[in-house]
Motif scaffolding. Structure first.
Motif, PDB file in Angstrom:
ATOM      1  N   ALA A 552       0.898  -1.307   0.085  1.00  0.00           N
ATOM      2  CA  ALA A 552       0.224  -0.124  -0.056  1.00  0.00           C
ATOM      3  C   ALA A 552       0.729   1.220  -0.019  1.00  0.00           C
ATOM      4  CB  ALA A 552      -1.033   0.017   1.391  1.00  0.00           C
ATOM      5  N   PHE A 553       2.078   1.324   0.756  1.00  0.00           N
ATOM      6  CA  PHE A 553       2.902   2.400   0.953  1.00  0.00           C
ATOM      7  C   PHE A 553       3.699   2.567  -0.380  1.00  0.00           C
ATOM      8  CE2 PHE A 553       6.406   4.971   1.989  1.00  0.00           C
ATOM      9  CZ  PHE A 553       5.971   5.569   3.073  1.00  0.00           C
ATOM     10  N   TYR A 554       3.900   1.473  -1.014  1.00  0.00           N
ATOM     11  CA  TYR A 554       4.625   1.534  -2.363  1.00  0.00           C
ATOM     12  C   TYR A 554       3.579   2.185  -3.299  1.00  0.00           C
ATOM     13  CZ  TYR A 554       7.378   0.549  -6.231  1.00  0.00           C
ATOM     14  OH  TYR A 554       8.580   0.676  -7.583  1.00  0.00           O
ATOM     15  N   GLY A 558       5.251   5.518  -3.922  1.00  0.00           N
ATOM     16  CA  GLY A 558       6.369   4.992  -5.211  1.00  0.00           C
ATOM     17  C   GLY A 558       7.644   4.727  -4.565  1.00  0.00           C
ATOM     18  N   ILE A 559       7.831   4.652  -3.210  1.00  0.00           N
ATOM     19  CA  ILE A 559       9.065   3.893  -2.576  1.00  0.00           C
ATOM     20  C   ILE A 559       8.423   3.121  -1.415  1.00  0.00           C
ATOM     21  CG2 ILE A 559      10.412   5.777  -3.007  1.00  0.00           C
ATOM     22  CD1 ILE A 559      10.043   7.025  -0.354  1.00  0.00           C
ATOM     23  N   TYR A 560       9.472   2.308  -1.144  1.00  0.00           N
ATOM     24  CA  TYR A 560       8.944   1.475   0.065  1.00  0.00           C
ATOM     25  C   TYR A 560       9.222   2.242   1.245  1.00  0.00           C
ATOM     26  CZ  TYR A 560       8.533  -2.676  -3.064  1.00  0.00           C
ATOM     27  OH  TYR A 560       8.010  -3.436  -4.017  1.00  0.00           O
ATOM     28  N   PRO A 561       8.526   1.780   2.572  1.00  0.00           N
ATOM     29  CA  PRO A 561       8.688   2.450   3.723  1.00  0.00           C
ATOM     30  C   PRO A 561      10.129   2.337   4.352  1.00  0.00           C
ATOM     31  CG  PRO A 561       7.375   0.553   3.997  1.00  0.00           C
ATOM     32  CD  PRO A 561       7.315   0.774   2.338  1.00  0.00           C
ATOM     33  N   SER A 562      10.626   1.076   4.082  1.00  0.00           N
ATOM     34  CA  SER A 562      12.117   1.054   4.565  1.00  0.00           C
ATOM     35  C   SER A 562      13.041   1.826   3.983  1.00  0.00           C
ATOM     36  CB  SER A 562      12.461  -0.488   4.498  1.00  0.00           C
ATOM     37  OG  SER A 562      12.489  -0.698   3.044  1.00  0.00           O
ATOM     38  N   TYR A 564      12.213   4.945   2.686  1.00  0.00           N
ATOM     39  CA  TYR A 564      11.811   6.294   3.321  1.00  0.00           C
ATOM     40  C   TYR A 564      12.449   6.620   4.426  1.00  0.00           C
ATOM     41  CZ  TYR A 564       8.953  10.262   4.297  1.00  0.00           C
ATOM     42  OH  TYR A 564       8.507  11.707   4.852  1.00  0.00           O
ATOM     43  N   ILE A 565      12.281   5.534   5.267  1.00  0.00           N
ATOM     44  CA  ILE A 565      13.076   5.637   6.657  1.00  0.00           C
ATOM     45  C   ILE A 565      14.495   5.970   6.665  1.00  0.00           C
ATOM     46  CG2 ILE A 565      13.351   4.559   9.036  1.00  0.00           C
ATOM     47  CD1 ILE A 565      10.528   3.299   8.387  1.00  0.00           C
ATOM     48  N   LYS A 566      15.099   5.249   5.667  1.00  0.00           N
ATOM     49  CA  LYS A 566      16.383   5.131   5.712  1.00  0.00           C
ATOM     50  C   LYS A 566      16.989   6.572   5.239  1.00  0.00           C
ATOM     51  CE  LYS A 566      20.287   3.141   3.109  1.00  0.00           C
ATOM     52  NZ  LYS A 566      20.683   2.003   2.183  1.00  0.00           N
TER      53      LYS A 566
END
Length: 572
Positions: A552-554, A558-562, A564-566
């Motif tokens: 859902a986040f992607y 358009g990016i994965y949550p991991s 984004y956090i990084k």
């Protein structure tokens, strides 16, 4: 582990004779003799597997469905829990169309018991509830009694204590019914019926222990002691094969009750007497509980230094073993937090408390949704952030001299690298935000196409959707179109139409986008939120799994949550 042992009490027996376990000899044995032999060697998986496979292969040759199910049932007891669950599924699949007093209900009991060992309390409860429905439809009273045992224990810990006690009273009525022995005989295979009397006694001991636990949870210590003593008296008079198991269980309950009474010397004395035995048996959960209670008793006697040693020992067991922490055990970590002498220790125990609370929150949500409204972690999160900030300030002051010594050149290079890195991140983020804004602008455009409903209803639904978004009601994990339409006072067809035409998406995408936006914002502004695991973030945002959250986040960002956090951490 007690749940699995109680399952063994219900479905098997232990013996003390020796047998030739060669395949040739096993093939000569009658079916009941093989099942009896399996009970003798059950704790030796290699021997038990050999016996179970001989029985299972014979059952397959005879094409006897019930015997095949019994074979899978034996295999579902001897391996690691993941493999046991697969054999339990085989029982269920094989017998799902049968109208049998034992199957497929026993398959669900095996599955539930193994999920309990894995620490998945919710899946365990779900399978126990299915097993309970089968036991009602087949009038299998012993299975009803067994399943209620689990549900009562969990309800007394995580749910309404008074309801747990009422369930226990219902269970005890079934157990003490004059026809209960007859029901046990009806639901047992012929080769096990000579053990009915001892099984019935074991169930009564468990029932008294359940009463004791329910009254303990209700803080009625006198009543709890009364039923504990009844369990002890019955165990002593029967001297059954599980005498030691129940004896140690009773002693462990005593230390909890004596602590409630502030009888600290008895807590210490009993703890010292049973702890070495639990070490020999490698019972990690019991070892943790005994050490914790001894520490609490020592602290009650104002022996703080000694108490701390036992807290540390218990904490070490928790760190190195996958054991469950119950609500009454949480206090030890609060004690360790209070006794911490530096910021590093404080952060360590705050992290542990937050982790424990996140698990407790899930259990409370399942067994007692009302309690969850009162259950939150903001105080701990604020404390942790305050400790981290304090630690950062101290670290910053201690490094001032070092930074000065690095010189102007090092500072200039670091500043330039930092500047260009920030510029790159800002550029990407700016572009992404522009795109998101355009998309959100498009999605917010109202479609003037007729909805086929009155303007008044349409306006009411739009207003309720705005409240739904503002109040973050989409974070509830079990929200669905029918439930939400009832809450709005409309029907699902109208609500679906409004969402489709006003939000330009279906209901599922609408809710997932709201959750993804919430996660994006929380990660951006909340430093503590970034420290959660992806699975924990998913649950906080209303997703059932990390995988569904990632997708859902992607899809939304358009990016994965991991990733984004990084990037956010790099910005820091």
């Amino acid at each position: 582990m007690r749940i699995l042992l109680l399952l063994i009490l219900l479905t098997s027996g232990l013996h003390t004779f020796s047998q030739d376990l060669s395949i040739e000899n096993l093939k000569k044995m009658e079916d009941e003799s093989l099942l009896t032999l399996f009970s003798e060697v059950e704790y030796d998986s290699i021997k038990a597997e050999k016996v179970a496979n001989v029985y299972l292969n014979r059952a397959k040759q005879q094409n006897d469905t019930i015997k095949i199910a019994r074979g899978y049932d034996r295999l579902a007891r001897i391996y690691h829990s993941e493999k046991n669950i697969k054999y339990a599924d085989s029982i269920i699949e094989l017998t799902k169309e049968l109208e049998h007093i034992t199957y497929p209900g026993l398959g669900y009991i095996q599955k539930a018991s193994n999920y309990h060992v894995l620490g998945d309390l919710i899946k365990s409860a779900e399978n126990f509830l299915i097993a309970y429905k089968f036991s009602l439809s087949s009038n299998n009273i012993p299975n009803q009694v067994f399943v209620l045992n689990f549900l009562i224990i969990q309800k007394s810990i995580w749910g309404n204590k008074r309801e747990a006690l009422n369930l226990q009273k219902k269970r005890h009525e079934l157990l003490t019914n004059k026809d209960f022995t007859k029901y046990l005989i009806q639901s047992s295979r012929k080769g096990y019926q000579d053990k009915i009397h001892s099984l019935s006694i074991n169930m009564k001991i468990e029932s008294y222990l359940n009463f004791s636990n329910c009254y303990y949870q209700l803080n009625k210590i006198d009543s709890s002691f009364y039923y504990l003593n009844r369990a002890k008296a019955l165990n002593n008079s029967s001297q059954g094969q599980y005498f030691n198991f129940y004896s140690f269980w009773i002693e462990e309950v005593k230390i909890e009750l004596y602590l409630k009474e502030r009888n600290y010397h008895k807590v210490i004395r009993i703890s010292d007497s049973i702890y070495p035995i639990m070490v020999l048996k490698n019972e990690k959960s019991a070892m943790f509980n005994i050490l914790m209670h001894k520490g609490l008793a020592l602290e009650g006697l104002a022996k703080i230094k000694e108490a701390k040693k036992f807290y540390y020992k218990a904490d070490s067991i928790y760190e190195n073993n996958n054991i469950d922490i119950f609500p009454n055990q949480r206090i030890m970590f609060e004690k360790l937090l209070a006794l911490s002498k530096n910021s590093s220790e404080q952060i360590e125990y705050l992290n542990k408390l937050i982790n424990i609370d996140s698990i407790h929150k899930i259990n409370y949500q399942y067994f007692e949704p009302e309690f969850n409204r009162k259950f939150s972690r903001p105080r701990l999160l604020k404390e942790k952030e305050a400790v981290i900030l304090d630690l950062q300030e101290k670290t910053q002051r201690s490094r001032i001299i070092l930074w000065v010594c690095l010189g102007i050149l090092s500072c200039t290079i670091a500043a330039l690298l930092y500047y260009f890195k920030r510029q790159l991140i800002y550029k990407k983020r700016f572009n992404a935000l522009n795109i998101n804004k355009e998309q959100k602008a498009l999605s917010s455009l109202q479609n003037e196409t007729s909805l086929g409903i009155s303007k008044t209803i349409e306006t009411q639904i739009v207003k309720r959707l705005e409240e739904f978004e503002e109040e973050n009601e989409f974070l509830a994990s079990k929200i669905n179109l029918n439930e939400l339409s009832k809450r709005f006072g409309t029907n699902s067809n109208y609500l679906s139409k409004v969402i489709n035409l006003k939000k330009k998406k279906n209901f599922s995408q609408y809710v997932n986008d709201l959750r993804a936006d919430y996660a994006l914002e929380e990660l951006r502004k909340n430093k503590m939120f970034r420290k959660y695991t992806i699975k924990a973030i998913a649950r906080e945002c209303g997703f059932n799994t990390a995988e569904s959250f990632n997708k859902a986040f992607y899809k939304r960002c358009g990016i994965y949550p991991s990733y984004y956090i990084k990037q956010l951490k790099k910005e820091m």
